[in-house]
Write an enzyme that holds these catalytic residues in place. Structure first.
Site, PDB file in Angstrom:
ATOM      1  N   HIS A  39     -36.789 115.554  42.991  1.00 17.10           N
ATOM      2  CA  HIS A  39     -36.134 115.823  44.284  1.00 17.10           C
ATOM      3  C   HIS A  39     -35.419 117.175  44.162  1.00 17.10           C
ATOM      4  O   HIS A  39     -36.050 118.153  43.810  1.00 17.10           O
ATOM      5  CB  HIS A  39     -35.139 114.708  44.624  1.00 17.10           C
ATOM      6  CG  HIS A  39     -35.736 113.340  44.726  1.00 17.10           C
ATOM      7  ND1 HIS A  39     -35.305 112.266  43.977  1.00 17.10           N
ATOM      8  CD2 HIS A  39     -36.736 112.872  45.498  1.00 17.10           C
ATOM      9  CE1 HIS A  39     -36.013 111.196  44.299  1.00 17.10           C
ATOM     10  NE2 HIS A  39     -36.889 111.528  45.218  1.00 17.10           N
ATOM     11  N   GLU A  41     -24.478 113.338  43.546  1.00 16.34           N
ATOM     12  CA  GLU A  41     -24.505 111.999  42.954  1.00 16.34           C
ATOM     13  C   GLU A  41     -25.529 111.944  41.832  1.00 16.34           C
ATOM     14  O   GLU A  41     -26.504 112.708  41.818  1.00 16.34           O
ATOM     15  CB  GLU A  41     -24.796 110.949  44.028  1.00 16.34           C
ATOM     16  CG  GLU A  41     -26.119 111.161  44.742  1.00 16.34           C
ATOM     17  CD  GLU A  41     -26.357 110.177  45.884  1.00 16.34           C
ATOM     18  OE1 GLU A  41     -25.395 109.778  46.550  1.00 16.34           O
ATOM     19  OE2 GLU A  41     -27.529 109.835  46.091  1.00 16.34           O
ATOM     20  N   GLY A  88     -30.177 109.387  53.644  1.00 14.75           N
ATOM     21  CA  GLY A  88     -31.243 110.348  53.443  1.00 14.75           C
ATOM     22  C   GLY A  88     -32.581 109.883  53.991  1.00 14.75           C
ATOM     23  O   GLY A  88     -33.100 110.434  54.966  1.00 14.75           O
ATOM     24  N   HIS A  89     -33.131 108.838  53.380  1.00 14.32           N
ATOM     25  CA  HIS A  89     -34.506 108.437  53.685  1.00 14.32           C
ATOM     26  C   HIS A  89     -34.720 108.231  55.187  1.00 14.32           C
ATOM     27  O   HIS A  89     -35.647 108.803  55.779  1.00 14.32           O
ATOM     28  CB  HIS A  89     -34.837 107.165  52.894  1.00 14.32           C
ATOM     29  CG  HIS A  89     -36.257 106.772  52.970  1.00 14.32           C
ATOM     30  ND1 HIS A  89     -37.240 107.393  52.225  1.00 14.32           N
ATOM     31  CD2 HIS A  89     -36.883 105.833  53.711  1.00 14.32           C
ATOM     32  CE1 HIS A  89     -38.408 106.842  52.512  1.00 14.32           C
ATOM     33  NE2 HIS A  89     -38.223 105.898  53.411  1.00 14.32           N
ATOM     34  N   ASN A  98     -28.136 113.186  52.995  1.00 17.88           N
ATOM     35  CA  ASN A  98     -28.751 113.357  51.670  1.00 17.88           C
ATOM     36  C   ASN A  98     -30.085 114.089  51.870  1.00 17.88           C
ATOM     37  O   ASN A  98     -30.997 113.571  52.526  1.00 17.88           O
ATOM     38  CB  ASN A  98     -28.960 111.969  51.047  1.00 17.88           C
ATOM     39  CG  ASN A  98     -29.625 112.038  49.680  1.00 17.88           C
ATOM     40  OD1 ASN A  98     -30.521 112.853  49.456  1.00 17.88           O
ATOM     41  ND2 ASN A  98     -29.219 111.167  48.773  1.00 17.88           N
ATOM     42  N   ARG A 141     -32.149 114.162  39.959  1.00 17.63           N
ATOM     43  CA  ARG A 141     -32.547 113.152  38.955  1.00 17.63           C
ATOM     44  C   ARG A 141     -33.104 113.864  37.725  1.00 17.63           C
ATOM     45  O   ARG A 141     -33.517 115.027  37.799  1.00 17.63           O
ATOM     46  CB  ARG A 141     -33.572 112.203  39.559  1.00 17.63           C
ATOM     47  CG  ARG A 141     -33.001 111.365  40.691  1.00 17.63           C
ATOM     48  CD  ARG A 141     -34.020 110.381  41.252  1.00 17.63           C
ATOM     49  NE  ARG A 141     -33.480 109.717  42.437  1.00 17.63           N
ATOM     50  CZ  ARG A 141     -32.722 108.621  42.415  1.00 17.63           C
ATOM     51  NH1 ARG A 141     -32.425 108.054  41.284  1.00 17.63           N
ATOM     52  NH2 ARG A 141     -32.266 108.093  43.548  1.00 17.63           N
ATOM     53  N   ARG A 144     -45.592 121.175  46.998  1.00 14.07           N
ATOM     54  CA  ARG A 144     -46.490 122.313  47.180  1.00 14.07           C
ATOM     55  C   ARG A 144     -46.136 123.529  46.331  1.00 14.07           C
ATOM     56  O   ARG A 144     -46.864 124.504  46.320  1.00 14.07           O
ATOM     57  CB  ARG A 144     -46.494 122.738  48.665  1.00 14.07           C
ATOM     58  CG  ARG A 144     -47.340 121.863  49.537  1.00 14.07           C
ATOM     59  CD  ARG A 144     -48.798 121.960  49.110  1.00 14.07           C
ATOM     60  NE  ARG A 144     -49.654 121.133  49.918  1.00 14.07           N
ATOM     61  CZ  ARG A 144     -50.304 121.559  51.011  1.00 14.07           C
ATOM     62  NH1 ARG A 144     -50.170 122.803  51.417  1.00 14.07           N
ATOM     63  NH2 ARG A 144     -51.070 120.746  51.688  1.00 14.07           N
ATOM     64  N   HIS A 167     -27.263 103.739  51.061  1.00 11.88           N
ATOM     65  CA  HIS A 167     -28.580 103.234  50.682  1.00 11.88           C
ATOM     66  C   HIS A 167     -29.171 102.339  51.766  1.00 11.88           C
ATOM     67  O   HIS A 167     -28.599 101.317  52.113  1.00 11.88           O
ATOM     68  CB  HIS A 167     -28.597 102.490  49.339  1.00 11.88           C
ATOM     69  CG  HIS A 167     -29.829 102.869  48.555  1.00 11.88           C
ATOM     70  ND1 HIS A 167     -31.068 102.388  48.871  1.00 11.88           N
ATOM     71  CD2 HIS A 167     -30.014 103.732  47.541  1.00 11.88           C
ATOM     72  CE1 HIS A 167     -31.948 102.946  48.060  1.00 11.88           C
ATOM     73  NE2 HIS A 167     -31.350 103.771  47.242  1.00 11.88           N
ATOM     74  N   ASP A 168     -30.291 102.781  52.292  1.00  8.11           N
ATOM     75  CA  ASP A 168     -31.040 102.027  53.304  1.00  8.11           C
ATOM     76  C   ASP A 168     -30.281 101.829  54.612  1.00  8.11           C
ATOM     77  O   ASP A 168     -30.629 100.947  55.400  1.00  8.11           O
ATOM     78  CB  ASP A 168     -31.504 100.673  52.754  1.00  8.11           C
ATOM     79  CG  ASP A 168     -32.425 100.841  51.556  1.00  8.11           C
ATOM     80  OD1 ASP A 168     -33.386 101.616  51.656  1.00  8.11           O
ATOM     81  OD2 ASP A 168     -32.167 100.203  50.510  1.00  8.11           O
ATOM     82  N   HIS A 181     -28.926 114.415  45.040  1.00  7.73           N
ATOM     83  CA  HIS A 181     -29.007 113.511  43.890  1.00  7.73           C
ATOM     84  C   HIS A 181     -30.041 114.088  42.914  1.00  7.73           C
ATOM     85  O   HIS A 181     -31.211 113.720  42.960  1.00  7.73           O
ATOM     86  CB  HIS A 181     -29.426 112.116  44.383  1.00  7.73           C
ATOM     87  CG  HIS A 181     -29.318 111.035  43.360  1.00  7.73           C
ATOM     88  ND1 HIS A 181     -28.913 109.758  43.670  1.00  7.73           N
ATOM     89  CD2 HIS A 181     -29.555 111.022  42.033  1.00  7.73           C
ATOM     90  CE1 HIS A 181     -28.912 109.012  42.577  1.00  7.73           C
ATOM     91  NE2 HIS A 181     -29.320 109.758  41.566  1.00  7.73           N
ATOM     92  N   THR A 204     -35.451 104.748  42.915  1.00  4.69           N
ATOM     93  CA  THR A 204     -34.252 105.043  43.696  1.00  4.69           C
ATOM     94  C   THR A 204     -33.128 104.195  43.115  1.00  4.69           C
ATOM     95  O   THR A 204     -33.385 103.300  42.316  1.00  4.69           O
ATOM     96  CB  THR A 204     -34.483 104.759  45.194  1.00  4.69           C
ATOM     97  OG1 THR A 204     -33.324 105.150  45.932  1.00  4.69           O
ATOM     98  CG2 THR A 204     -34.789 103.298  45.456  1.00  4.69           C
TER      99      THR A 204
HETATM  100  N1  PXP Z   1     -26.345 106.622  47.688  1.00  2.00           N
HETATM  101  C1  PXP Z   1     -26.980 106.717  46.494  1.00  2.00           C
HETATM  102  C2  PXP Z   1     -26.171 106.526  45.263  1.00  2.00           C
HETATM  103  C3  PXP Z   1     -28.349 107.001  46.413  1.00  2.00           C
HETATM  104  O1  PXP Z   1     -28.953 107.081  45.227  1.00  2.00           O
HETATM  105  C4  PXP Z   1     -29.059 107.215  47.604  1.00  2.00           C
HETATM  106  C5  PXP Z   1     -30.525 107.575  47.538  1.00  2.00           C
HETATM  107  O2  PXP Z   1     -30.666 108.797  46.865  1.00  2.00           O
HETATM  108  C6  PXP Z   1     -28.365 107.109  48.819  1.00  2.00           C
HETATM  109  C7  PXP Z   1     -27.018 106.799  48.836  1.00  2.00           C
HETATM  110  C8  PXP Z   1     -29.049 107.315  50.134  1.00  2.00           C
HETATM  111  O3  PXP Z   1     -30.001 106.296  50.326  1.00  2.00           O
HETATM  112  P1  PXP Z   1     -31.085 106.421  51.484  1.00  2.00           P
HETATM  113  O4  PXP Z   1     -31.987 107.545  51.079  1.00  2.00           O
HETATM  114  O5  PXP Z   1     -31.760 105.084  51.479  1.00  2.00           O
HETATM  115  O6  PXP Z   1     -30.357 106.726  52.749  1.00  2.00           O
END
Ligand code: PXP
Length: 237
Positions: free
Chosen positions: A50, A70, A213-214, A7, A45, A18, A190-191, A43, A100
């Site tokens: 982003h 997404e 992603g993060h 991501n 938004r 910037r 996620h996480d 993603h 998020t």
């Molecule tokens: N899946 C979804 C639906 C998300 O919204 C996100 C964050 O944009 C992720 C996965 C990825 O999460 P992370 O950035 O914590 O890896």
């Protein structure tokens, strides 16, 4: 095999801070693929802090692996997705001002809306995944309304992982068995990170894809992007 989709929202966030095209999102997408990523996730938004809506057509041209978009299925989002035809669209029930994504769909309450939306995306040849918590009734409803896959919201797993990883994985492992039994494909995200990914993968049979992603870009600050991507791929072997 579990496909690793990166991501790249965080890269767009830095670029947007910037105003110039640096870091270059398209270069990042290409580099992630060259370093071994098997998919690119974005993603967009509603506030476009982003990835921006304008980024999507150019990314569609550049991405050669699986392209996953997404987001919350507003009319603007769905038009964007349909115009750009990614391989997969992951529908997420996040509010416009969400920091998020922090919750999965209630597929029972929103069944009619989701059914129409899934059908509309299917009409354009786009696979649909629903972001969801590991609750069997909701998985059943996701299958009934026509979703191809679900994406487990793994935030609660990651939160609990360091206290008690067996307890943390238990609802996901049970729901994954159920999803497999009704032929519903399983993604997750996620996480997830280099600490908790391997154990998640080991306990979820037929995990088709993770999107991360993060943690990838946090790790890349210290380890470099190429090395980081290869470390994540190793966890998924
Ligand atoms: N899946 C979804 C639906 C998300 O919204 C996100 C964050 O944009 C992720 C996965 C990825 O999460 P992370 O950035 O914590 O890896």
């Amino acid at each position: 095999m579990t496909l690793f989709s990166v991501n790249i929202n965080k890269v767009a966030l830095i670029r947007n801070s910037r105003g110039a095209n640096y870091p270059d999102l398209l270069k990042t997408a290409r580099d992630c693929e060259n370093f071994g990523a098997q998919g690119i996730t974005v993603h967009p938004r509603p506030d476009q802090r982003h990835v921006k809506y304008d980024d999507i057509p150019a990314l569609k041209e550049v991405v050669t692996t699986e392209f996953n978009i997404e987001g919350y299925p507003s009319e603007a989002f769905l038009s964007l997705v349909i115009a750009n035809k990614p391989h997969q669209c992951t529908l997420v029930p996040d509010l416009p001002d969400a920091l998020t994504s922090d919750d999965g769909w209630d597929t029972i309450q929103h069944q009619d809306f989701l059914k129409k939306t899934v059908q509309r995306l299917h009409d354009h040849g786009i696979r649909v995944s629903l972001f969801i918590d590991p609750i069997e009734d909701r998985l059943y409803a996701a299958k009934e309304l026509g979703a191809d896959r679900i994406e487990f919201y793994t935030g609660p797993y990651a939160d609990q992982y360091h206290q008690d990883r067996d307890t943390a994985i238990a609802p996901f492992a049970k729901a994954a068995k159920y999803a497999n039994s009704i032929d519903l494909g399983i993604n997750a995200g996620h996480d997830l990170n280099l600490d908790n990914l391997k154990f998640f993968k080991a306990n979820i049979p037929n995990l088709l894809e993770v999107s991360i992603g993060h943690a990838v870009f946090c790790d890349a600050l210290y380890l470099g992007l190429k090395n980081t991507i290869q470390l994540y791929l190793r966890e998924l072997e």
